[in-house]
Write a protein that holds these residues in place. Structure first.
Motif, PDB file in Angstrom:
ATOM      1  N   ALA A  38     -11.473 -10.385 -11.042  1.00  0.00           N
ATOM      2  CA  ALA A  38     -10.073  -9.963 -11.090  1.00  0.00           C
ATOM      3  C   ALA A  38      -9.934  -8.443 -11.060  1.00  0.00           C
ATOM      4  N   ALA A  39     -10.791  -7.717 -11.729  1.00  0.00           N
ATOM      5  CA  ALA A  39     -10.692  -6.251 -11.756  1.00  0.00           C
ATOM      6  C   ALA A  39     -10.841  -5.658 -10.359  1.00  0.00           C
ATOM      7  N   ARG A  40     -11.713  -6.218  -9.543  1.00  0.00           N
ATOM      8  CA  ARG A  40     -11.895  -5.715  -8.168  1.00  0.00           C
ATOM      9  C   ARG A  40     -10.677  -6.050  -7.320  1.00  0.00           C
ATOM     10  N   VAL A  41     -10.133  -7.260  -7.475  1.00  0.00           N
ATOM     11  CA  VAL A  41      -8.932  -7.635  -6.718  1.00  0.00           C
ATOM     12  C   VAL A  41      -7.770  -6.737  -7.130  1.00  0.00           C
ATOM     13  N   PHE A  42      -7.622  -6.525  -8.430  1.00  0.00           N
ATOM     14  CA  PHE A  42      -6.542  -5.670  -8.922  1.00  0.00           C
ATOM     15  C   PHE A  42      -6.671  -4.252  -8.364  1.00  0.00           C
ATOM     16  N   ALA A  43      -7.883  -3.733  -8.308  1.00  0.00           N
ATOM     17  CA  ALA A  43      -8.102  -2.382  -7.786  1.00  0.00           C
ATOM     18  C   ALA A  43      -7.615  -2.267  -6.342  1.00  0.00           C
ATOM     19  N   VAL A  44      -7.847  -3.286  -5.545  1.00  0.00           N
ATOM     20  CA  VAL A  44      -7.380  -3.270  -4.151  1.00  0.00           C
ATOM     21  C   VAL A  44      -5.855  -3.342  -4.103  1.00  0.00           C
ATOM     22  N   LEU A  45      -5.258  -4.207  -4.919  1.00  0.00           N
ATOM     23  CA  LEU A  45      -3.796  -4.348  -4.917  1.00  0.00           C
ATOM     24  C   LEU A  45      -3.099  -3.097  -5.432  1.00  0.00           C
ATOM     25  N   SER A  46      -3.741  -2.361  -6.329  1.00  0.00           N
ATOM     26  CA  SER A  46      -3.125  -1.160  -6.881  1.00  0.00           C
ATOM     27  C   SER A  46      -3.361   0.077  -6.010  1.00  0.00           C
ATOM     28  N   ASP A  47      -3.999  -0.109  -4.876  1.00  0.00           N
ATOM     29  CA  ASP A  47      -4.234   0.975  -3.913  1.00  0.00           C
ATOM     30  C   ASP A  47      -3.262   0.811  -2.747  1.00  0.00           C
ATOM     31  N   PRO A  48      -2.200   1.627  -2.679  1.00  0.00           N
ATOM     32  CA  PRO A  48      -1.203   1.438  -1.622  1.00  0.00           C
ATOM     33  C   PRO A  48      -1.764   1.596  -0.208  1.00  0.00           C
ATOM     34  N   THR A  49      -2.901   2.263  -0.066  1.00  0.00           N
ATOM     35  CA  THR A  49      -3.458   2.441   1.277  1.00  0.00           C
ATOM     36  C   THR A  49      -4.006   1.132   1.845  1.00  0.00           C
ATOM     37  N   THR A  50      -4.171   0.097   1.010  1.00  0.00           N
ATOM     38  CA  THR A  50      -4.665  -1.199   1.491  1.00  0.00           C
ATOM     39  C   THR A  50      -3.528  -2.142   1.905  1.00  0.00           C
ATOM     40  N   HIS A  51      -2.295  -1.807   1.570  1.00  0.00           N
ATOM     41  CA  HIS A  51      -1.189  -2.745   1.752  1.00  0.00           C
ATOM     42  C   HIS A  51      -0.930  -3.111   3.207  1.00  0.00           C
ATOM     43  N   SER A  52      -1.155  -2.188   4.138  1.00  0.00           N
ATOM     44  CA  SER A  52      -0.936  -2.549   5.544  1.00  0.00           C
ATOM     45  C   SER A  52      -1.963  -3.585   6.003  1.00  0.00           C
ATOM     46  N   ALA A  53      -3.190  -3.504   5.490  1.00  0.00           N
ATOM     47  CA  ALA A  53      -4.222  -4.491   5.853  1.00  0.00           C
ATOM     48  C   ALA A  53      -3.948  -5.854   5.225  1.00  0.00           C
ATOM     49  N   ILE A  54      -3.269  -5.855   4.083  1.00  0.00           N
ATOM     50  CA  ILE A  54      -2.980  -7.105   3.374  1.00  0.00           C
ATOM     51  C   ILE A  54      -1.743  -7.800   3.939  1.00  0.00           C
ATOM     52  N   ASP A  55      -0.745  -7.036   4.344  1.00  0.00           N
ATOM     53  CA  ASP A  55       0.544  -7.577   4.773  1.00  0.00           C
ATOM     54  C   ASP A  55       0.397  -8.679   5.827  1.00  0.00           C
ATOM     55  N   GLY A  56       1.074  -9.790   5.591  1.00  0.00           N
ATOM     56  CA  GLY A  56       1.006 -10.937   6.494  1.00  0.00           C
ATOM     57  C   GLY A  56       2.014 -10.911   7.630  1.00  0.00           C
ATOM     58  N   THR A  57       2.940  -9.971   7.629  1.00  0.00           N
ATOM     59  CA  THR A  57       3.959  -9.909   8.687  1.00  0.00           C
ATOM     60  C   THR A  57       3.641  -8.895   9.764  1.00  0.00           C
ATOM     61  N   GLY A  58       2.848  -7.883   9.433  1.00  0.00           N
ATOM     62  CA  GLY A  58       2.616  -6.779  10.355  1.00  0.00           C
ATOM     63  C   GLY A  58       3.687  -5.702  10.259  1.00  0.00           C
ATOM     64  N   TRP A  59       4.621  -5.839   9.342  1.00  0.00           N
ATOM     65  CA  TRP A  59       5.697  -4.843   9.197  1.00  0.00           C
ATOM     66  C   TRP A  59       5.214  -3.583   8.508  1.00  0.00           C
ATOM     67  N   VAL A  60       4.307  -3.705   7.524  1.00  0.00           N
ATOM     68  CA  VAL A  60       3.808  -2.531   6.799  1.00  0.00           C
ATOM     69  C   VAL A  60       2.842  -1.794   7.709  1.00  0.00           C
ATOM     70  N   GLN A  61       3.162  -0.533   8.004  1.00  0.00           N
ATOM     71  CA  GLN A  61       2.339   0.250   8.913  1.00  0.00           C
ATOM     72  C   GLN A  61       1.323   1.122   8.188  1.00  0.00           C
ATOM     73  N   GLU A  62       1.804   1.885   7.199  1.00  0.00           N
ATOM     74  CA  GLU A  62       0.917   2.808   6.507  1.00  0.00           C
ATOM     75  C   GLU A  62       1.576   3.267   5.215  1.00  0.00           C
ATOM     76  N   SER A  63       0.752   3.563   4.244  1.00  0.00           N
ATOM     77  CA  SER A  63       1.271   4.098   2.994  1.00  0.00           C
ATOM     78  C   SER A  63       1.553   5.586   3.162  1.00  0.00           C
ATOM     79  N   ALA A  64       2.735   6.010   2.752  1.00  0.00           N
ATOM     80  CA  ALA A  64       3.071   7.431   2.765  1.00  0.00           C
ATOM     81  C   ALA A  64       2.582   8.103   1.488  1.00  0.00           C
ATOM     82  N   ASP A  65       2.227   7.324   0.484  1.00  0.00           N
ATOM     83  CA  ASP A  65       1.705   7.833  -0.785  1.00  0.00           C
ATOM     84  C   ASP A  65       0.340   7.205  -1.012  1.00  0.00           C
TER      85      ASP A  65
END
Length: 164
Positions: free
Chosen positions: A16-43
Motif C-alpha cells: 500500500a505504501a508504494r501504491v500511495f506514493a504513486v497516487l500522491s505524485d501528480p506527475t503520474t496522473h496522466s499515465a494513470i488516467d483512463g480517459t486520456g483527458w489528463v495531459q500533464e501535471s502543472a505542479d
C-alpha cells in the motif's frame, strides 16, 4: 453505480505504501488516467497536506477550449490508506471554484504484499447552479475507473521492474 457515486476496485501486487506514493505524485496522473483527458501535471510537488492545490493540464474535444487546466484541492489524505481531491477551475480573477465532485482512492493492505485499491468518483456535493449547466455526471463512460486502475497497476509493475 449508485445515484451520485461510481467506483471500481482492483487488487495490485504491491504494498500500500508504494501504491500511495504513486497516487500522491501528480506527475503520474496522466499515465494513470483512463480517459486520456489528463495531459500533464502543472505542479510537480508530491501531495502531502490537506488543502494543497495542484493543477493539471487537460484536453477534451468536447470542452469549449479543447486544452484547459483544472485545479485540484486535496480533500482526503490518510497515508497510506486514502487520498482524494476536489476538481475545479481558476476563474479570471484568480479565485478558485470547485464543482463538488471528488476523486478518491481507498487502499487496503492485503497479504502477501498486495493492495486492494478502490477508485471512486462522487458528485453528490455538486451544487444546483452547476447541475443546471447541463453537465452530465459522471462525464465519462463506466469503463473509465477500471481503466484507470489497470493503468495504475501497469505503472506499478513498470516501476517494480526498474527497481529490480
Amino acid at each position: 453505480m449508485d445515484r451520485e457515486n461510481v467506483s471500481a476496485t482492483l487488487t495490485i501486487a504491491e504494498p500500500a505504501a508504494r501504491v500511495f506514493a504513486v497516487l500522491s505524485d501528480p506527475t503520474t496522473h496522466s499515465a494513470i488516467d483512463g480517459t486520456g483527458w489528463v495531459q500533464e501535471s502543472a505542479d510537480r510537488a508530491p501531495l502531502t497536506e490537506l488543502g494543497q492545490i495542484f493543477r493539471m493540464d487537460m484536453y477534451h474535444a468536447g470542452h469549449p477550449d479543447g486544452d484547459y487546466q483544472v485545479v485540484n484541492k486535496v480533500q482526503v489524505l490518510d497515508p497510506p490508506r486514502r487520498i482524494g481531491w476536489l476538481t475545479g477551475q481558476q476563474k479570471g480573477d484568480g479565485e478558485m471554484e470547485f464543482g463538488g465532485w471528488l476523486w478518491r482512492y481507498d487502499l487496503v493492505a492485503l497479504s502477501p504484499p498486495q493492495t486492494e485499491v478502490t477508485l471512486s468518483y462522487d458528485w453528490s456535493a455538486v451544487p444546483p447552479h452547476i447541475r443546471q449547466r447541463g453537465i452530465r455526471f459522471p462525464p465519462f463512460g463506466p469503463e473509465h475507473l477500471g481503466n484507470s486502475l489497470r493503468h495504475l497497476a501497469a505503472l506499478m509493475g513498470a516501476r517494480s521492474d526498474r527497481a529490480r
